[in-house]
Design a protein around this motif. Structure first.
Motif, mmCIF file in Angstrom:
data_model
loop_
_atom_site.group_PDB
_atom_site.id
_atom_site.type_symbol
_atom_site.label_atom_id
_atom_site.label_comp_id
_atom_site.label_asym_id
_atom_site.label_seq_id
_atom_site.Cartn_x
_atom_site.Cartn_y
_atom_site.Cartn_z
ATOM 1 N N PRO A 1 12.234 -1.703 -3.068
ATOM 2 C CA PRO A 1 11.523 -1.391 -1.825
ATOM 3 C C PRO A 1 10.053 -1.738 -1.920
ATOM 4 N N ARG A 2 9.439 -1.965 -0.776
ATOM 5 C CA ARG A 2 8.014 -2.262 -0.743
ATOM 6 C C ARG A 2 7.225 -0.962 -0.826
ATOM 7 N N ARG A 3 6.201 -0.935 -1.691
ATOM 8 C CA ARG A 3 5.383 0.263 -1.892
ATOM 9 C C ARG A 3 3.959 -0.008 -1.428
ATOM 10 N N ALA A 4 3.146 1.032 -1.506
ATOM 11 C CA ALA A 4 1.754 0.898 -1.070
ATOM 12 C C ALA A 4 0.990 -0.107 -1.911
ATOM 13 N N TRP A 5 1.380 -0.229 -3.191
ATOM 14 C CA TRP A 5 0.656 -1.144 -4.082
ATOM 15 C C TRP A 5 1.297 -2.532 -4.135
ATOM 16 N N SER A 6 2.324 -2.772 -3.337
ATOM 17 C CA SER A 6 3.089 -4.007 -3.444
ATOM 18 C C SER A 6 2.240 -5.230 -3.141
ATOM 19 N N SER B 1 -5.553 -17.116 -1.651
ATOM 20 C CA SER B 1 -6.226 -15.952 -2.227
ATOM 21 C C SER B 1 -5.440 -15.505 -3.455
ATOM 22 N N VAL B 2 -6.122 -14.826 -4.366
ATOM 23 C CA VAL B 2 -5.515 -14.373 -5.608
ATOM 24 C C VAL B 2 -5.277 -12.871 -5.536
ATOM 25 N N HIS B 3 -4.053 -12.454 -5.828
ATOM 26 C CA HIS B 3 -3.680 -11.046 -5.878
ATOM 27 C C HIS B 3 -3.291 -10.715 -7.313
ATOM 28 N N LEU B 4 -3.784 -9.576 -7.814
ATOM 29 C CA LEU B 4 -3.577 -9.177 -9.203
ATOM 30 C C LEU B 4 -2.755 -7.901 -9.248
ATOM 31 N N LEU B 5 -1.528 -7.999 -9.771
ATOM 32 C CA LEU B 5 -0.672 -6.836 -9.987
ATOM 33 C C LEU B 5 -1.029 -6.253 -11.344
ATOM 34 N N ALA B 6 -1.608 -5.057 -11.365
ATOM 35 C CA ALA B 6 -2.223 -4.539 -12.585
ATOM 36 C C ALA B 6 -1.697 -3.161 -12.931
ATOM 37 N N TYR B 7 -1.449 -2.974 -14.226
ATOM 38 C CA TYR B 7 -1.144 -1.646 -14.773
ATOM 39 C C TYR B 7 -2.160 -1.328 -15.872
ATOM 40 N N GLY B 8 -2.714 -0.120 -15.827
ATOM 41 C CA GLY B 8 -3.646 0.312 -16.858
ATOM 42 C C GLY B 8 -5.007 -0.319 -16.777
ATOM 43 N N GLU C 1 9.223 -3.264 -11.578
ATOM 44 C CA GLU C 1 10.001 -3.333 -10.339
ATOM 45 C C GLU C 1 9.327 -4.241 -9.312
ATOM 46 N N GLU C 2 7.996 -4.205 -9.255
ATOM 47 C CA GLU C 2 7.292 -5.069 -8.317
ATOM 48 C C GLU C 2 7.409 -6.537 -8.725
ATOM 49 N N ALA C 3 7.348 -6.806 -10.040
ATOM 50 C CA ALA C 3 7.553 -8.180 -10.515
ATOM 51 C C ALA C 3 8.965 -8.647 -10.184
ATOM 52 N N HIS C 4 9.955 -7.754 -10.317
ATOM 53 C CA HIS C 4 11.331 -8.104 -9.949
ATOM 54 C C HIS C 4 11.436 -8.386 -8.450
#
Length: 604
Positions: A148-153, A244-251, A276-279
């Motif tokens: 599912p799509r989340r707020a941080w997706s 544009s560049v989007h960065l999926l970040a943890y930590g 899960e977001e990468a999937h």
């Protein structure tokens, strides 16, 4: 006097200072720092729902640590022993199991790693292995599904993955998207992850392992990371114009002291959410046909090498997608972009679109990889023409023949000069190189040393990575059987370039391929005849290939040195110099170590 709400958190100055210290400490565990942030947020938010929404965690987690703090204060935030049997796998074991999935499966395994084979490899039970894979979403060969799509997706119109950065606990995936709105990636026909990961569902598994490894090894928070700043700058440079560049970040919340305004950050609360977001990003591409030359094996091998040698002081893992070609033939190479160029439709030669099709995607395995199609076109055109050493390369005939503008041809020829294939003259002109003994010795000295390094590296990677070289070797044998002197010299160099790419040492492979480009020009200028050496070439390549299959790097390096010895002596013999010239190489480089029965002649 109005009383406080039930369950309200009121901190003393000492408690607040200690909790803030936990959130800013470089040595505090992630779990303890998260508990501190929850309690600090509870002081300002009366409900668990508000705190959960603010921090991106569950209400149950907020309620647990609010209650624990109210009952036991600071001491209640320490980890308490859990009932039941202690876990069978610690963090080191978990990391080992996950990283082990990146290695080739055991012999006889047709579908990669299974829980049974991994359990036998690690000494754990099958249920433990299965639990580890499920927990970290890193099961090899598992089907990628869209969550599912989340707020941080990431945006739904994300186009390509262009970068990966890991510095435990930080894990960042860089994705490009169109700068405007209303354009869908599926409508535009772009293939997600094509430049860094390819259209390969194994990419999801590799990314899952990357994030899980970062979380398991990330025992401290980073307050600033120069490596992350550098990564963001490199990704911005690699991104296409108009995206544009989007960065999926943890930590990474505390990893940047100064904001990066040129990119959009998507911070996720957990490694599982990141995976899960990468999937979700890659799920649509799982239905696409697998590419014959996916970049995933290189990404997997690079991550495997880095993770198996990782220490807390290790350099961050950085992977940037290669830039797109500098020249887009249909866009800027047509007649409308050069007022002095004739209209291709009025001439008896291919136009720009037809010329672009000369570089076919069905190129033979091991064929030289050129990111710029114009450079590839010019290289092949020069190698098929007859030239004399020192001849100046004329731009106008090449532009007319290939249907390109002279400006584009001029830039492509300069790129070939930078590769070493052409000589650069004063004023920016280029010329066919003049071949002398010093040039031959210079080229082969580098090729001998660099090749030996690559052979030892390839032997470390395992037999499963040799498929491109095996396919190129089949072409060598076919040319030898046909005694095709022109074909044999080309496919022999393609076999060597295939080996260079397998080694997954980008700088070494790039240098090796530049040497190949110059060597191809030398061979063309000297019009070298290998019709009497076809069987020798095939035998040499087979011997090197067999040594690599046996993982014997020293033997492969020795056989490579023997091959170079024969090549350089044969090429020097073609030059019009004195009789001592063929022996100059041996004087400078020494003789290779030959085994009993190996020929000692100068045949190629």
């Amino acid at each position: 006097m109005v009383g406080r709400p039930r369950g309200a958190v009121v901190l003393t100055e000492e408690e607040r200072a200690e909790l803030l210290l936990w959130t800013r400490s470089r040595t505090c565990s992630q779990a303890r720092a998260l508990r501190a942030r929850i309690v600090l947020a509870c002081e300002g938010e009366p409900t668990n729902t508000a705190v959960a929404k603010r921090l991106g965690v569950s209400r149950d987690m907020v309620g647990k640590w609010r209650a624990r703090f109210l009952a036991e204060r600071i001491d209640g935030l320490d980890e308490q022993p859990r009932p039941g049997r202690p876990p069978a796998a610690d963090d080191d074991t978990l990391a080992h199991v996950l990283v082990r999935t990146l290695t080739p499966p055991p012999p006889g395994a047709t579908r990669g790693w299974s829980t049974r084979s991994m359990a036998a490899e690690t000494g754990l039970s099958q249920s433990t292995v299965s639990r580890i894979w499920r927990t970290h979403r890193a099961q090899p060969g598992a089907r990628v599904t869209a969550g599912p799509r989340r707020a941080w997706s990431l945006p739904d119109h994300a186009e390509e993955v262009v970068g990966l950065f890991i510095a435990p606990p930080v894990c960042v995936l860089a994705v490009t998207a169109p700068a405007g709105r209303g354009r869908s990636v599926r409508a535009s026909g772009a293939a997600t992850a094509a430049r860094l990961c390819g259209q390969d569902q194994d990419a999801a598994h590799v990314l899952a392992v990357a994030c899980a490894f970062a979380a398991l090894r990330g025992k401290q928070h980073m307050e600033d990371s120069p490596g992350l700043h550098t990564f963001v700058a490199q990704v911005r440079s690699a991104a296409d114009a108009g995206t544009s560049v989007h960065l999926l970040a943890y930590g990474a919340e505390g990893a940047l002291q100064r904001p990066e305004t040129s990119c959009r950050w998507h911070h996720v609360p957990s490694p599982e959410a990141w995976t899960e977001e990468a999937h979700r990003l890659l799920a649509a591409d799982a239905r696409l046909p697998r590419e014959p030359a996916s970049p995933v094996p290189r990404l997997r091998n690079a991550l495997l090498t880095w993770s198996t040698t990782w220490t807390p002081s290790a350099t961050p893992f950085t992977r940037i997608a290669p830039p797109r070609p500098a020249y887009d033939i249909p866009a800027i190479c047509g007649p409308d972009n050069d007022s002095n160029a004739p209209d291709p439709r009025t001439l008896d030669h291919p136009g720009p679109l037809e010329a672009a099709q000369i570089t076919t995607p069905d190129a033979a395995p091991g064929a030289p990889i050129t990111p710029d199609p114009v450079v590839g076109l010019l290289r092949e055109a020069l190698l098929t023409d007859v030239h004399q050493p020192g001849d100046r390369v004329r731009e106008a005939p090449l532009a007319l023949r290939l249907g390109l503008s002279r400006r584009v041809v001029r830039a492509g020829l300069r790129a070939l000069a930078e590769e070493g294939m052409l000589d650069l003259l004063p004023g920016g002109a280029t010329a066919i190189p003049a071949v002398n003994t010093k040039d031959v010795l210079d080229l082969y000295a580098l090729r001998a040393s660099l090749g030996a390094l690559l052979m030892r590296r390839i032997a470390m990677l395992g037999r499963g990575n040799l498929a491109p070289a095996t396919a190129a070797l089949a072409e060598v044998h076919a040319a030898a059987r046909a005694n095709d002197r022109l074909r044999i010299r080309e496919v022999d160099l393609r076999f060597q370039d295939a080996l260079a790419r397998i080694a997954d040492l980008p700088q070494a492979a790039h240098t090796f391929e530049r040497l190949t480009a110059r060597l191809r020009m030398f061979v063309t200028v000297l019009d070298m005849d290998y019709s009497q050496a076809c069987d020798t070439i095939a035998a040499e390549d087979t011997a090197v290939h067999d040594a690599l299959c046996d993982a014997d790097g020293n033997e492969a390096a020795r056989l490579w040195r023997v091959k170079i010895e024969r090549c350089v002596r044969y090429m020097i013999a073609q030059l019009s110099e004195d009789d001592a010239a063929p022996y100059l190489w041996t004087t400078l480089a020494g003789r290779p170590r030959l085994l009993p029965g190996e020929p000692r002649g100068a045949a190629r």
